[in-house]
Scaffold this motif. Sequence first.
Motif, PDB file in Angstrom:
ATOM      1  N   LEU A 159       0.832  -1.207   0.000  1.00 10.90           N
ATOM      2  CA  LEU A 159       0.000   0.000   0.000  1.00 10.90           C
ATOM      3  C   LEU A 159       0.865   1.255   0.000  1.00 10.90           C
ATOM      4  CD1 LEU A 159      -2.989  -0.754   2.402  1.00 10.90           C
ATOM      5  CD2 LEU A 159      -3.125  -0.011   0.033  1.00 10.90           C
ATOM      6  N   GLN A 160       1.906   1.255   0.823  1.00 12.38           N
ATOM      7  CA  GLN A 160       2.804   2.414   0.894  1.00 12.38           C
ATOM      8  C   GLN A 160       3.487   2.666  -0.450  1.00 12.38           C
ATOM      9  OE1 GLN A 160       1.606   4.054   3.533  1.00 12.38           O
ATOM     10  NE2 GLN A 160       3.677   4.765   3.783  1.00 12.38           N
ATOM     11  N   GLU A 161       3.893   1.592  -1.134  1.00 16.15           N
ATOM     12  CA  GLU A 161       4.537   1.752  -2.445  1.00 16.15           C
ATOM     13  C   GLU A 161       3.572   2.368  -3.459  1.00 16.15           C
ATOM     14  OE1 GLU A 161       6.464  -1.757  -3.938  1.00 16.15           O
ATOM     15  OE2 GLU A 161       7.274  -2.218  -1.946  1.00 16.15           O
ATOM     16  N   TYR A 162       2.341   1.871  -3.464  1.00 16.81           N
ATOM     17  CA  TYR A 162       1.352   2.428  -4.389  1.00 16.81           C
ATOM     18  C   TYR A 162       1.049   3.888  -4.066  1.00 16.81           C
ATOM     19  CZ  TYR A 162       0.352  -2.107  -6.497  1.00 16.81           C
ATOM     20  OH  TYR A 162       0.440  -3.288  -7.177  1.00 16.81           O
ATOM     21  N   VAL A 163       0.962   4.200  -2.794  1.00 20.97           N
ATOM     22  CA  VAL A 163       0.696   5.586  -2.389  1.00 20.97           C
ATOM     23  C   VAL A 163       1.843   6.489  -2.838  1.00 20.97           C
ATOM     24  CG1 VAL A 163       0.504   7.118  -0.394  1.00 20.97           C
ATOM     25  CG2 VAL A 163      -0.880   5.045  -0.504  1.00 20.97           C
ATOM     26  N   ALA A 164       3.076   6.029  -2.667  1.00 20.86           N
ATOM     27  CA  ALA A 164       4.232   6.826  -3.101  1.00 20.86           C
ATOM     28  C   ALA A 164       4.211   7.024  -4.618  1.00 20.86           C
ATOM     29  CB  ALA A 164       5.531   6.155  -2.665  1.00 20.86           C
ATOM     30  N   GLY A 165       3.878   5.980  -5.360  1.00 17.79           N
ATOM     31  CA  GLY A 165       3.777   6.092  -6.816  1.00 17.79           C
ATOM     32  C   GLY A 165       2.675   7.047  -7.232  1.00 17.79           C
ATOM     33  N   PHE A 166       1.550   6.984  -6.525  1.00 16.53           N
ATOM     34  CA  PHE A 166       0.435   7.879  -6.823  1.00 16.53           C
ATOM     35  C   PHE A 166       0.827   9.323  -6.548  1.00 16.53           C
ATOM     36  CE2 PHE A 166      -3.397  10.230  -5.868  1.00 16.53           C
ATOM     37  CZ  PHE A 166      -4.195   9.903  -6.957  1.00 16.53           C
ATOM     38  N   GLU A 167       1.494   9.568  -5.423  1.00 15.23           N
ATOM     39  CA  GLU A 167       1.916  10.933  -5.090  1.00 15.23           C
ATOM     40  C   GLU A 167       2.864  11.483  -6.147  1.00 15.23           C
ATOM     41  OE1 GLU A 167       3.453  10.477  -1.142  1.00 15.23           O
ATOM     42  OE2 GLU A 167       1.475  10.728  -0.222  1.00 15.23           O
ATOM     43  N   HIS A 168       3.757  10.633  -6.654  1.00 14.94           N
ATOM     44  CA  HIS A 168       4.686  11.060  -7.705  1.00 14.94           C
ATOM     45  C   HIS A 168       3.911  11.443  -8.970  1.00 14.94           C
ATOM     46  CE1 HIS A 168       8.295  11.237 -10.131  1.00 14.94           C
ATOM     47  NE2 HIS A 168       7.731  10.409 -10.989  1.00 14.94           N
ATOM     48  N   LEU A 169       2.968  10.595  -9.374  1.00 18.29           N
ATOM     49  CA  LEU A 169       2.156  10.907 -10.552  1.00 18.29           C
ATOM     50  C   LEU A 169       1.320  12.164 -10.338  1.00 18.29           C
ATOM     51  CD1 LEU A 169       0.887   7.396 -11.682  1.00 18.29           C
ATOM     52  CD2 LEU A 169       2.452   8.896 -12.915  1.00 18.29           C
TER      53      LEU A 169
END
Length: 172
Positions: free
Chosen positions: A55-65
């Motif tokens: 979940l944390q990885e996806y959240v970090a990827g989403f924040e970058h996008l």
Amino acid sequence: MNNGIDKDIPDYRRCAVLLAKEAEILEKVTSLLDAVKTAVMNRDWTDFDGLLDALQEYVAGFEHLERDRIRLFAAFTEGGGGGDGWVGFYALIARLPPVEREELSAAYRALRMEVLRMRLRNEALLEEINEARSVVAAFLNAACPDRGGKLYSRQGAHAPPDMRSMVFNRHF
């Protein structure tokens, strides 16, 4: 921008691709929230940390996008004569030709739907956790009425009830 999107395509197309990638990540987050809920309900803690890490990885990827999308929308707004002021999404795309407007609008709607799905799943998970917490509190009140609904630490001091785990050293 380091998001894997070809810089040679038009800005509106890059916006649509970014919105689609954000929606894809949110779809994965939603399915992970379902897995977290299932793990919590089944008390399956073996892969729970892995789920939270994912979940944390996806959240970090989403924040970058999301940062890339905000930058691109700002450049898109300035390029369209929007000036320095913030312009709403639909006001921004109203300036585009119909085909481009429809493509961006569809991508934005898909993203909004994924946000709504994720929010509903998250609220359902929190509701389940709160319900479990209240059931445990009601059980402890019934099992130990002399406590008066209070929890105590190992040192005997009053401890406020919270969402932390509770471990019993005796069987009921």
